[in-house]
Design a protein around this motif. Structure first.
Motif, PDB file in Angstrom:
ATOM      1  N   VAL A  23       0.847  -1.189   0.000  1.00  0.00           N
ATOM      2  CA  VAL A  23       0.000   0.000   0.000  1.00  0.00           C
ATOM      3  C   VAL A  23       0.886   1.244   0.000  1.00  0.00           C
ATOM      4  CG1 VAL A  23      -1.675   1.344   1.330  1.00  0.00           C
ATOM      5  CG2 VAL A  23      -1.939  -1.142   1.143  1.00  0.00           C
ATOM      6  N   ASP A  24       0.595   2.158  -0.887  1.00  0.00           N
ATOM      7  CA  ASP A  24       1.355   3.402  -0.974  1.00  0.00           C
ATOM      8  C   ASP A  24       0.837   4.378   0.081  1.00  0.00           C
ATOM      9  OD1 ASP A  24       2.742   5.669  -1.593  1.00  0.00           O
ATOM     10  OD2 ASP A  24       1.882   5.931  -3.605  1.00  0.00           O
ATOM     11  N   ALA A  25       1.602   4.558   1.138  1.00  0.00           N
ATOM     12  CA  ALA A  25       1.168   5.421   2.233  1.00  0.00           C
ATOM     13  C   ALA A  25       1.056   6.879   1.810  1.00  0.00           C
ATOM     14  CB  ALA A  25       2.127   5.301   3.414  1.00  0.00           C
ATOM     15  N   TYR A  26       1.641   7.241   0.672  1.00  0.00           N
ATOM     16  CA  TYR A  26       1.620   8.631   0.214  1.00  0.00           C
ATOM     17  C   TYR A  26       0.436   8.914  -0.725  1.00  0.00           C
ATOM     18  CZ  TYR A  26       6.328   8.815   2.131  1.00  0.00           C
ATOM     19  OH  TYR A  26       7.410   8.768   2.979  1.00  0.00           O
ATOM     20  N   ASP A  27      -0.374   7.897  -1.001  1.00  0.00           N
ATOM     21  CA  ASP A  27      -1.534   8.058  -1.873  1.00  0.00           C
ATOM     22  C   ASP A  27      -2.684   8.666  -1.063  1.00  0.00           C
ATOM     23  OD1 ASP A  27      -3.746   7.854  -3.501  1.00  0.00           O
ATOM     24  OD2 ASP A  27      -3.325   5.815  -4.171  1.00  0.00           O
ATOM     25  N   ARG A  28      -2.918   9.960  -1.268  1.00  0.00           N
ATOM     26  CA  ARG A  28      -3.934  10.653  -0.463  1.00  0.00           C
ATOM     27  C   ARG A  28      -5.341  10.132  -0.698  1.00  0.00           C
ATOM     28  NH1 ARG A  28       1.293  12.174   0.100  1.00  0.00           N
ATOM     29  NH2 ARG A  28       1.524  14.032   1.413  1.00  0.00           N
ATOM     30  N   GLU A  29      -5.626   9.561  -1.852  1.00  0.00           N
ATOM     31  CA  GLU A  29      -6.956   8.983  -2.087  1.00  0.00           C
ATOM     32  C   GLU A  29      -7.205   7.821  -1.134  1.00  0.00           C
ATOM     33  OE1 GLU A  29      -7.756   7.946  -6.094  1.00  0.00           O
ATOM     34  OE2 GLU A  29      -7.442   9.971  -6.872  1.00  0.00           O
ATOM     35  N   LEU A  30      -6.159   7.057  -0.829  1.00  0.00           N
ATOM     36  CA  LEU A  30      -6.311   5.945   0.102  1.00  0.00           C
ATOM     37  C   LEU A  30      -6.579   6.440   1.523  1.00  0.00           C
ATOM     38  CD1 LEU A  30      -3.513   3.461  -1.054  1.00  0.00           C
ATOM     39  CD2 LEU A  30      -5.981   3.350  -1.509  1.00  0.00           C
ATOM     40  N   TRP A  31      -6.093   7.631   1.843  1.00  0.00           N
ATOM     41  CA  TRP A  31      -6.363   8.180   3.170  1.00  0.00           C
ATOM     42  C   TRP A  31      -7.868   8.322   3.392  1.00  0.00           C
ATOM     43  CZ3 TRP A  31      -2.459  12.756   4.213  1.00  0.00           C
ATOM     44  CH2 TRP A  31      -1.142  12.300   4.015  1.00  0.00           C
ATOM     45  N   VAL A  32      -8.554   8.834   2.376  1.00  0.00           N
ATOM     46  CA  VAL A  32     -10.005   9.020   2.480  1.00  0.00           C
ATOM     47  C   VAL A  32     -10.717   7.675   2.444  1.00  0.00           C
ATOM     48  CG1 VAL A  32     -12.013  10.110   1.430  1.00  0.00           C
ATOM     49  CG2 VAL A  32      -9.810  11.295   1.417  1.00  0.00           C
ATOM     50  N   TYR A  33     -10.228   6.774   1.608  1.00  0.00           N
ATOM     51  CA  TYR A  33     -10.850   5.453   1.479  1.00  0.00           C
ATOM     52  C   TYR A  33     -10.827   4.700   2.808  1.00  0.00           C
ATOM     53  CZ  TYR A  33     -11.616   0.723  -0.334  1.00  0.00           C
ATOM     54  OH  TYR A  33     -12.100  -0.540  -0.571  1.00  0.00           O
ATOM     55  N   ALA A  34      -9.714   4.811   3.537  1.00  0.00           N
ATOM     56  CA  ALA A  34      -9.557   4.040   4.768  1.00  0.00           C
ATOM     57  C   ALA A  34     -10.131   4.740   5.993  1.00  0.00           C
ATOM     58  CB  ALA A  34      -8.078   3.743   5.005  1.00  0.00           C
ATOM     59  N   ASN A  35     -10.380   6.043   5.898  1.00  0.00           N
ATOM     60  CA  ASN A  35     -10.816   6.821   7.057  1.00  0.00           C
ATOM     61  C   ASN A  35     -12.176   7.461   6.789  1.00  0.00           C
ATOM     62  OD1 ASN A  35      -8.336   7.147   9.112  1.00  0.00           O
ATOM     63  ND2 ASN A  35      -7.538   7.106   7.029  1.00  0.00           N
ATOM     64  N   PRO A  36     -13.267   6.787   7.140  1.00  0.00           N
ATOM     65  CA  PRO A  36     -14.594   7.358   6.881  1.00  0.00           C
ATOM     66  C   PRO A  36     -14.846   8.661   7.615  1.00  0.00           C
ATOM     67  CG  PRO A  36     -14.748   5.376   8.240  1.00  0.00           C
ATOM     68  CD  PRO A  36     -13.345   5.437   7.724  1.00  0.00           C
ATOM     69  N   ALA A  37     -14.105   8.930   8.681  1.00  0.00           N
ATOM     70  CA  ALA A  37     -14.264  10.199   9.392  1.00  0.00           C
ATOM     71  C   ALA A  37     -13.927  11.385   8.501  1.00  0.00           C
ATOM     72  CB  ALA A  37     -13.390  10.223  10.644  1.00  0.00           C
ATOM     73  N   LEU A  38     -13.017  11.189   7.553  1.00  0.00           N
ATOM     74  CA  LEU A  38     -12.670  12.278   6.637  1.00  0.00           C
ATOM     75  C   LEU A  38     -13.857  12.638   5.750  1.00  0.00           C
ATOM     76  CD1 LEU A  38      -9.060  11.230   5.548  1.00  0.00           C
ATOM     77  CD2 LEU A  38      -9.703  13.045   7.150  1.00  0.00           C
ATOM     78  N   ALA A  39     -14.514  11.614   5.211  1.00  0.00           N
ATOM     79  CA  ALA A  39     -15.677  11.862   4.359  1.00  0.00           C
ATOM     80  C   ALA A  39     -16.820  12.479   5.147  1.00  0.00           C
ATOM     81  CB  ALA A  39     -16.128  10.556   3.699  1.00  0.00           C
ATOM     82  N   ALA A  40     -16.876  12.163   6.447  1.00  0.00           N
ATOM     83  CA  ALA A  40     -17.958  12.681   7.296  1.00  0.00           C
ATOM     84  C   ALA A  40     -17.637  14.057   7.869  1.00  0.00           C
ATOM     85  CB  ALA A  40     -18.235  11.702   8.439  1.00  0.00           C
ATOM     86  N   GLY A  41     -16.463  14.580   7.561  1.00  0.00           N
ATOM     87  CA  GLY A  41     -16.095  15.895   8.055  1.00  0.00           C
ATOM     88  C   GLY A  41     -15.596  15.904   9.478  1.00  0.00           C
ATOM     89  N   ARG A  42     -15.221  14.724  10.018  1.00  0.00           N
ATOM     90  CA  ARG A  42     -14.744  14.654  11.396  1.00  0.00           C
ATOM     91  C   ARG A  42     -13.232  14.462  11.483  1.00  0.00           C
ATOM     92  NH1 ARG A  42     -16.008  10.276  13.365  1.00  0.00           N
ATOM     93  NH2 ARG A  42     -17.250   9.277  11.745  1.00  0.00           N
ATOM     94  N   GLY A  43     -12.552  14.538  10.344  1.00  0.00           N
ATOM     95  CA  GLY A  43     -11.110  14.356  10.342  1.00  0.00           C
ATOM     96  C   GLY A  43     -10.420  15.477   9.586  1.00  0.00           C
ATOM     97  N   ASP A  44      -9.114  15.547   9.721  1.00  0.00           N
ATOM     98  CA  ASP A  44      -8.344  16.646   9.153  1.00  0.00           C
ATOM     99  C   ASP A  44      -7.178  16.077   8.351  1.00  0.00           C
ATOM    100  OD1 ASP A  44      -7.099  19.035   8.613  1.00  0.00           O
ATOM    101  OD2 ASP A  44      -6.182  19.216  10.593  1.00  0.00           O
ATOM    102  N   LEU A  45      -7.160  16.349   7.060  1.00  0.00           N
ATOM    103  CA  LEU A  45      -6.070  15.881   6.223  1.00  0.00           C
ATOM    104  C   LEU A  45      -4.733  16.468   6.657  1.00  0.00           C
ATOM    105  CD1 LEU A  45      -7.652  15.911   2.648  1.00  0.00           C
ATOM    106  CD2 LEU A  45      -6.718  13.930   3.836  1.00  0.00           C
ATOM    107  N   GLY A  46      -4.754  17.709   7.134  1.00  0.00           N
ATOM    108  CA  GLY A  46      -3.525  18.330   7.598  1.00  0.00           C
ATOM    109  C   GLY A  46      -2.899  17.562   8.755  1.00  0.00           C
TER     110      GLY A  46
END
Length: 299
Positions: A235-258
């Protein structure tokens, strides 16, 4: 959508799950996101006869994505509506205390719920709330910590990545006398040298016949049942699309990409992938309960 989903095969109704979500949203002022709703539906799906469709459920997800809310929905309903006897166990004392304080806050924050509480026990690692209908005990896991309890209807195994077989051997038999019990395993990515048993639960989710079982897993990994778990695609840890895929809190507005950007710098790609993308460390030799492979045994 999660990467791994197992729906209980005998599920006939989600009505109680939806009522539990409505109750929790009303009293907490929060809104369950789609992934949380799915996890609750898997835990609370009922058969046509009114039993839980899944005797055992599993939930894997990276940290800080709302697993605690999912458990709180089910436990609050069990306490004030179902009259359940619940044991909520965790590896860390802080995790147990946090779950207790959250439930205490919901119950004590509303007069009608507060009136349902008969007593509370606040001993360290031995917290308990008794309502007029049910009871929930919060325990840190030991090899004998819940022996002696009986007629427990729900066993929650939080931080399942740290659960040990002897602890489970102590805990799970307490459900036997109850006519409609359920065990809920909840954890994050498997840890090298620690999570051999947790790997068995993941393998069950990927098997052809998991039984009366439900599972929801958010991970950046792409998994198949016939995959060699020691040789999974990297898994490419630098792939930002995977960050959203694995973390539903991001899609729900409860997480911070920064925040995740900073974590990647602090942890490095391997640990970041495990803690925030749900990429498990390799399973131990013999994980799956046998030194002889299933294919060799079948042959």
């Amino acid at each position: 959508m999660p990467a791994v989903v197992v729906l209980p095969p005998a599920a006939a109704s989600l009505d109680e799950a939806h009522d539990a979500i409505d109750l929790w949203e009303f009293y907490t002022g929060k809104v369950a996101d789609p992934s949380q709703r799915l996890a609750v539906e898997v835990m609370m799906a009922r058969t046509a006869e009114g039993y839980w469709a899944a005797r055992t459920t599993g939930r894997e997800m990276p940290r800080q994505n709302g697993k605690g809310d999912e458990l709180e929905i089910v436990e609050l309903w069990g306490l004030v509506q179902r009259g359940e006897a619940i044991v909520h166990s965790a590896h860390e004392l802080n995790t147990v205390s946090s779950a207790f304080e959250r439930m205490q806050g919901v119950l004590n924050g509303h007069r009608d719920l507060r009136n349902k509480v008969k007593r509370e026990l606040k001993g360290l690692g031995q917290q308990m709330i008794v309502t007029k209908a049910g009871v929930i005990q919060y325990r840190t896991r030991t090899k004998g910590g819940v022996r002696g309890l009986d007629d427990i209807s729900r066993l929650v195994v939080d931080e399942a990545q740290h659960a040990e077989p002897e602890q489970l051997a102590s805990a799970t038999p307490i459900l036997m006398a109850n006519p409609n019990p359920q065990t809920n395993f909840v954890g994050t990515g498997g840890i090298d040298g620690v999570s051999g048993w947790w790997w068995d639960v993941r393998r069950r989710a990927l098997s052809d016949d998991p039984g009366d079982f439900g599972y929801v897993g958010h991970t950046a990994e792409r998994l198949t049942a016939d995959m060699d778990m020691n040789d999974r695609p990297e898994v490419d840890a630098y792939d930002r699309e995977l960050w959203v895929y694995a973390n539903p809190a991001l899609a729900a507005g409860r997480g911070d990409l920064g925040f995740l950007e900073e974590q990647l710098r602090n942890l490095g790609p391997r640990l970041f992938a495990r803690e925030h993308l749900g990429v498990w460390d390799d399973p131990p030799a013999g994980a799956g309960g046998s030194v002889i492979s299933l294919d060799a045994w079948d042959a």
